[in-house]
Design a protein around this motif. Structure first.
Motif, PDB file in Angstrom:
ATOM      1  N   THR A   1      52.307  57.321  82.763  1.00 34.88           N
ATOM      2  CA  THR A   1      52.292  56.391  81.629  1.00 34.88           C
ATOM      3  C   THR A   1      53.371  56.749  80.621  1.00 34.88           C
ATOM      4  O   THR A   1      53.531  57.919  80.256  1.00 34.88           O
ATOM      5  CB  THR A   1      50.925  56.427  80.913  1.00 34.88           C
ATOM      6  OG1 THR A   1      49.888  56.177  81.855  1.00 34.88           O
ATOM      7  CG2 THR A   1      50.870  55.378  79.804  1.00 34.88           C
ATOM      8  N   PHE A   2      54.091  55.731  80.161  1.00 33.06           N
ATOM      9  CA  PHE A   2      54.942  55.872  78.976  1.00 33.06           C
ATOM     10  C   PHE A   2      54.195  55.248  77.809  1.00 33.06           C
ATOM     11  O   PHE A   2      53.644  54.142  77.923  1.00 33.06           O
ATOM     12  CB  PHE A   2      56.282  55.161  79.148  1.00 33.06           C
ATOM     13  CG  PHE A   2      57.054  55.059  77.856  1.00 33.06           C
ATOM     14  CD1 PHE A   2      57.759  56.149  77.374  1.00 33.06           C
ATOM     15  CD2 PHE A   2      57.048  53.882  77.101  1.00 33.06           C
ATOM     16  CE1 PHE A   2      58.452  56.075  76.170  1.00 33.06           C
ATOM     17  CE2 PHE A   2      57.740  53.800  75.901  1.00 33.06           C
ATOM     18  CZ  PHE A   2      58.448  54.898  75.438  1.00 33.06           C
ATOM     19  N   TYR A   3      54.157  55.942  76.667  1.00 33.29           N
ATOM     20  CA  TYR A   3      53.449  55.416  75.516  1.00 33.29           C
ATOM     21  C   TYR A   3      54.309  55.528  74.262  1.00 33.29           C
ATOM     22  O   TYR A   3      55.160  56.410  74.133  1.00 33.29           O
ATOM     23  CB  TYR A   3      52.116  56.149  75.310  1.00 33.29           C
ATOM     24  CG  TYR A   3      52.246  57.639  75.101  1.00 33.29           C
ATOM     25  CD1 TYR A   3      52.440  58.187  73.831  1.00 33.29           C
ATOM     26  CD2 TYR A   3      52.201  58.511  76.181  1.00 33.29           C
ATOM     27  CE1 TYR A   3      52.563  59.547  73.644  1.00 33.29           C
ATOM     28  CE2 TYR A   3      52.322  59.876  76.011  1.00 33.29           C
ATOM     29  CZ  TYR A   3      52.509  60.392  74.745  1.00 33.29           C
ATOM     30  OH  TYR A   3      52.643  61.748  74.561  1.00 33.29           O
ATOM     31  N   TYR A   4      54.061  54.599  73.362  1.00 33.39           N
ATOM     32  CA  TYR A   4      54.733  54.591  72.063  1.00 33.39           C
ATOM     33  C   TYR A   4      53.693  54.257  71.009  1.00 33.39           C
ATOM     34  O   TYR A   4      53.007  53.236  71.094  1.00 33.39           O
ATOM     35  CB  TYR A   4      55.858  53.562  72.039  1.00 33.39           C
ATOM     36  CG  TYR A   4      56.451  53.361  70.657  1.00 33.39           C
ATOM     37  CD1 TYR A   4      57.359  54.274  70.142  1.00 33.39           C
ATOM     38  CD2 TYR A   4      56.089  52.267  69.871  1.00 33.39           C
ATOM     39  CE1 TYR A   4      57.894  54.103  68.864  1.00 33.39           C
ATOM     40  CE2 TYR A   4      56.622  52.085  68.595  1.00 33.39           C
ATOM     41  CZ  TYR A   4      57.518  53.009  68.105  1.00 33.39           C
ATOM     42  OH  TYR A   4      58.044  52.840  66.848  1.00 33.39           O
ATOM     43  N   GLN A   5      53.565  55.143  70.015  1.00 31.99           N
ATOM     44  CA  GLN A   5      52.629  54.928  68.926  1.00 31.99           C
ATOM     45  C   GLN A   5      53.393  54.880  67.607  1.00 31.99           C
ATOM     46  O   GLN A   5      54.214  55.760  67.332  1.00 31.99           O
ATOM     47  CB  GLN A   5      51.609  56.065  68.833  1.00 31.99           C
ATOM     48  CG  GLN A   5      50.822  56.339  70.098  1.00 31.99           C
ATOM     49  CD  GLN A   5      49.846  57.484  69.914  1.00 31.99           C
ATOM     50  OE1 GLN A   5      48.823  57.340  69.258  1.00 31.99           O
ATOM     51  NE2 GLN A   5      50.163  58.631  70.489  1.00 31.99           N
ATOM     52  N   ASN A   6      53.081  53.867  66.811  1.00 31.18           N
ATOM     53  CA  ASN A   6      53.629  53.768  65.467  1.00 31.18           C
ATOM     54  C   ASN A   6      52.446  53.628  64.527  1.00 31.18           C
ATOM     55  O   ASN A   6      51.802  52.584  64.473  1.00 31.18           O
ATOM     56  CB  ASN A   6      54.572  52.572  65.346  1.00 31.18           C
ATOM     57  CG  ASN A   6      55.177  52.468  63.951  1.00 31.18           C
ATOM     58  OD1 ASN A   6      54.593  51.902  63.044  1.00 31.18           O
ATOM     59  ND2 ASN A   6      56.382  53.005  63.800  1.00 31.18           N
ATOM     60  N   TRP A   7      52.152  54.703  63.805  1.00 28.22           N
ATOM     61  CA  TRP A   7      50.993  54.726  62.914  1.00 28.22           C
ATOM     62  C   TRP A   7      51.497  54.463  61.505  1.00 28.22           C
ATOM     63  O   TRP A   7      51.989  55.357  60.823  1.00 28.22           O
ATOM     64  CB  TRP A   7      50.298  56.074  63.024  1.00 28.22           C
ATOM     65  CG  TRP A   7      48.959  56.130  62.373  1.00 28.22           C
ATOM     66  CD1 TRP A   7      48.331  55.124  61.686  1.00 28.22           C
ATOM     67  CD2 TRP A   7      48.071  57.246  62.339  1.00 28.22           C
ATOM     68  NE1 TRP A   7      47.109  55.536  61.229  1.00 28.22           N
ATOM     69  CE2 TRP A   7      46.921  56.840  61.618  1.00 28.22           C
ATOM     70  CE3 TRP A   7      48.125  58.535  62.846  1.00 28.22           C
ATOM     71  CZ2 TRP A   7      45.854  57.689  61.382  1.00 28.22           C
ATOM     72  CZ3 TRP A   7      47.066  59.383  62.620  1.00 28.22           C
ATOM     73  CH2 TRP A   7      45.934  58.966  61.905  1.00 28.22           C
ATOM     74  N   ALA A   8      51.397  53.197  61.064  1.00 30.03           N
ATOM     75  CA  ALA A   8      52.001  52.753  59.809  1.00 30.03           C
ATOM     76  C   ALA A   8      50.989  52.743  58.678  1.00 30.03           C
ATOM     77  O   ALA A   8      49.783  52.680  58.899  1.00 30.03           O
ATOM     78  CB  ALA A   8      52.595  51.360  59.994  1.00 30.03           C
TER      79      ALA A   8
END
Length: 875
Positions: A660-667
């Protein structure tokens, strides 16, 4: 004429062809080795020519039936937790024929120490490899084999360390003490040390019930101290589909599934003894089915010493106890469950230790005494009892009920109701580095929670629609007193120069969910979803009512909403003006899968989740930060990957590979960083996480099971600005671009189990595993702000990675099983946590001289070699 004749022939034959297709199928029964029928076994039938897959689940009588199959050759795979996966590699089915194919399962050759004697409708089952393969989420299931790799006295937090991208740190060696758990960089828990930010952002459930505090969002890991009671652990990465989420699924969810009722009665008793006088006794008992009811009771007790020893011989002992019971009533297609759980974990907290010597930091606080550091007092040393002792207790009491009602063959209603009581008690009676009016500490917060979740599911030809939601109400109290008996103070009495708080937070959370799983044939699923969520927090200060006061005490007050304050000789950490804030928002999501080949699935999706701000502790919203700054953080989570699953194909038997490739942006994130002294620094910003992780499971040859997990990741703050309380002269600080602390750049673990069959009754099952945690950035409490003043902040300094090797062997003989485990067999010395000190943690020696040399490293060492032996009896 010939064309018309052929058309007439086709028209006449088509009903016969349709009838033949509808009557073509397969049926049979599934048995265990004793000949008992096995319910809830998953039967997967694959057409070897077309790749078309059909599924069935055995009923209460162990039977299954599949109709509407096309004529051809099929592979049949039967999966049931606790048993070996059984495969019929080739089975011919002719048109109009219903083939009878019954299967006898064999008990799993590795991993399970909890006997499974047939499934039971309504019991919470461990997800199978097929379930993971078909899921539109990244899901890692830790079975008993991987649970046991953590060691026999490990608690819930240490088990999670076996998952991809997991990082677990704490100050003990059992489940009785506290840990912080991180998954793909997002953390949960409070291990008693500073520098972690964004905590409480993983949902934690026990048998599907949320057990993290709705007000603080934090989970106390000692509330699941006994691993023998755990059937499996499921780690979901990212928020997940809307119908599965709770109030804090920012980075994912960890489900701890306890042992479940079964169709046949059985009992297991386990006893362990090992290094540092660690002892544990656990048991579980299931009743089997009686008049439609089935029940399980389980429990365990443990106690022993920490691996760190003070110069006076004090070993910081800890202890735990846990008990659990569950009963299920099945009637027709409906089930009713009622269950209860209680746990108590407690232990003395070992102090952080300087890695290098400082002449002003000694084991008793006196100049000229033995210096307290890994270089001088010993790598695994801690302060003597007379210099520092703090006893940390954590409790959880949970009662819940669950109903599953089949309204009709395609419509079901699921309801969950629960009450949860969480309590902590930190009691510090000596601290030579904190002499004076705040020498002792009594910290006794608690939370009472009630909640209900209701979901309605409708199965249609191409859709599965789910609607529903939950409502949760929690009351949290943050009671705390820093005092000194010599000045007239006590647990509930504030003395001059002391510090108190007793803030009450009323937290109300709700969610309304709409989700539709759309099936495009047999190969594609798309699941769009929408949640409307709301968070409400009410605040009131109750210090005057909850505490008494020593003579001449004058309480200092402040109002976080206006910045107004009055001076006094006892500090109230709470605000004397109340508040109420409400926020709500929408969470969209879409996830999907594509079955490229029968053994290859691609999956991916985009999810958003909202979270209310954390409250409590020694600062933060309402207490020191103005309530108007109350806001919801928003997590943007994207993932894409593949899953490969093979059953019964030689070396690819029961193989499951995920990537899995994941991207998280916790704004709009509330970055409240808790310091080692318990105070916190408030900030807002955005953090970004990018990485790749994967897992591997296989039985390449008979009786051999191998597994592996890995993760590579980067995490930075794209925006980081401190919050300045009203009336403060401290300038706002900006730390954009710095790394998120305590996120390993890489993690790897792998293991293997083998079953040597000596005789029918005697087996030898060796195990080996390896775990590596890569380097990670650490927090700097000695940073400098824009004005040149000391200010805590993330740093660009890293702590080194470390690895450990664990070995074990199980020897089953008839109804008993001998167990031997050795953790960290190389006896490696490594640090699991480092922190750059401002010099304040050991700020004042016993003679009143301030300690100097700010900027030194405080650390927690990992455990040395630990050896355990035990016996398990099965009845």
């Amino acid at each position: 004429m010939l064309r018309k004749s052929l058309m007439c022939l086709l028209v006449l034959a088509s009903p016969l062809w349709v009838c033949a297709q509808s009557n073509t199928g397969m049926s049979g029964k599934v048995y265990d080795p004793a000949g008992a029928l096995v319910s809830d076994a998953n039967v997967t039938v694959t057409n070897l020519s077309t790749g078309f897959v059909s599924h069935a689940v055995t009923d209460a009588n162990g039977g299954y039936s599949l109709s509407g199959l096309k004529a051809g050759t099929y592979k049949v795979v039967v999966v049931k937790p606790g048993f070996q996966t059984t495969t019929v590699a080739s089975l011919g089915v002719d048109a109009g024929q219903v083939v009878a194919e019954s299967v006898t399962l064999q008990l799993s050759s590795v991993g399970s120490t909890v006997t499974v004697s047939g499934g039971l409708s309504g019991a919470t089952e461990q997800p199978t490899e097929q379930d993971v393969f078909q899921s539109n989420q990244q899901l890692r299931v830790l079975d008993r084999a991987q649970i046991e790799a953590a060691g026999p006295v490990a608690g819930a937090a240490q088990i999670v360390a076996m998952a991809p991208g997991a990082n677990v740190t704490g100050y003990g060696n059992t489940g009785a003490t506290k840990y912080t758990v991180g998954v793909n960089g997002v953390s949960q828990g409070w291990g008693g040390y500073g520098g972690y930010s964004g905590g409480g952002a993983l949902a934690i459930t026990l048998d599907g019930v949320p057990i993290a505090d709705p007000a603080t969002d934090l989970w106390q890991s000692p509330t699941i101290p006994e691993q023998f009671m755990i059937q499996n652990v499921n780690v979901t990465y990212g928020p997940g589909d809307p119908d599965t989420r709770w109030f804090n699924n920012v980075g994912g969810m960890i489900e701890f599934t306890p042992v479940q009722p079964t169709a046949k009665p059985h009992a297991d008793i386990s006893a362990t003894y090992g290094s540092f006088s660690q002892k544990d006794l656990s048991a579980n008992l299931t009743s089997g089915v009686y008049h439609g009811w089935s029940a399980v009771v389980a429990g365990g007790v443990g106690d022993g010493n920490d691996f760190r020893v003070a110069p006076d011989g004090f070993q910081n002992p800890g202890k735990d106890v846990a008990a659990y019971g569950k009963a299920i009533k099945s009637y027709q297609e409906n089930t009713f469950e009622i269950a209860g759980y209680y746990a108590h974990g407690a232990g003395y907290r070992s102090q952080v230790i300087p890695t290098v010597a400082n002449p002003l930091i000694t084991v008793d606080g006196q100049p000229g005494s033995l210096e307290y550091s890994q270089q001088t007092s010993g790598y695994f040393s801690t302060l003597p009892y007379a210099s520092y002792n703090k006893y940390d207790t954590n409790e959880d009491g949970l009662i819940y009920g669950r109903e599953h009602i089949a309204l009709d063959p395609t419509t079901s209603l699921d309801n969950l109701t629960w009450y949860n009581h969480i309590a902590r008690s930190h009691y510090r009676t000596t601290d030579v580095y904190n002499l004076g009016p705040q020498q002792d500490e009594w910290n006794s917060p608690h939370t009472d929670t009630i909640g209900n979740k209701l979901l309605l599911t409708k199965l249609m030809k191409f859709n599965t629609i789910t609607v529903g939601g939950y409502y949760i109400h929690a009351m949290y109290n943050s009671r705390n007193n820093f005092y000194n008996p010599a000045d007239g103070g006590a647990k509930r009495i504030a003395n001059i120069g002391g510090k108190i708080r007793s803030s009450y937070f009323n937290q109300d959370d709700f969610a309304i969910t709409l989700q539709d799983q759309i099936r495009f044939g047999q190969r594609i699923t798309v699941t769009p979803g929408l949640r409307y969520v709301g968070f409400s927090t009410g605040y009131a200060n109750n210090s005057l009512q909850d505490f008494n006061f020593a003579p001449n005490v004058l309480l200092s007050t402040h109002c976080a909403a206006t910045g107004a304050s009055t001076s006094g000789n006892v500090k109230d950490q709470g605000s004397n003006c109340g508040g109420l804030e409400n926020r709500s928002g929408v969470e969209p999501s879409v996830n999907g899968t594509v079955r490229v080949l029968p053994w290859l699935e691609l999956y991916g999706g985009f999810m958003e989740s909202l979270r209310g701000p954390q409250v409590g502790g020694g600062g933060g919203l309402f207490q020191s930060v103005q309530p108007a700054s109350y806001h919801l953080s928003r997590q943007h989570y994207s993932q894409g990957g593949f899953k490969i699953h093979h059953e019964g194909m030689g070396a690819l038997n029961t193989m499951l590979i995920t990537g899995t490739f994941y991207y998280q942006n916790w704004a709009n994130q509330e970055i409240d960083t808790t310091l080692a002294n318990g105070n916190s620094v408030s900030a807002n910003g955005t953090s970004e996480y990018k990485g790749v992780n994967g897992s591997f499971d296989d039985d390449p040859i008979a009786r051999l099971h191998v597994f592996a997990n890995a993760n590579v990741e980067t995490a930075t703050y794209t925006n980081y600005e401190t919050v300045v309380p009203l009336g403060s002269s401290t300038p706002e600080q900006n730390f954009n671009g710095l790394h998120v602390p305590y996120v390993p750049k890489s993690t790897v673990n792998a293991g293997a189990y083998y079953d040597f069959t000596v005789s029918h009754d005697l087996h030898i099952r060796p195990m080996a595993s390896f775990q590596y945690i890569g380097s990670q950035y650490i927090f700097n409490n000695n940073g400098v702000d824009s004005a040149g003043n000391q200010f805590p902040q993330p740093s660009n300094q890293t702590m080194p990675g470390y690895g450990t090797v664990n070995l074990g062997v199980k020897v089953p003989y008839k109804f008993m099983e001998l167990n031997f485990n050795a953790l960290n067999v190389a006896d490696s010395k490594y640090l699991i946590y480092e922190y750059i000190s401002s010099g304040g943690y050991f700020s004042t020696a016993g003679n009143g001289t301030p300690a100097e040399s700010a900027g030194y490293i405080l650390a927690y060492p990992g455990a040395p070699i630990s050896v355990y032996g035990g016996i398990t009896l099965h009845f």
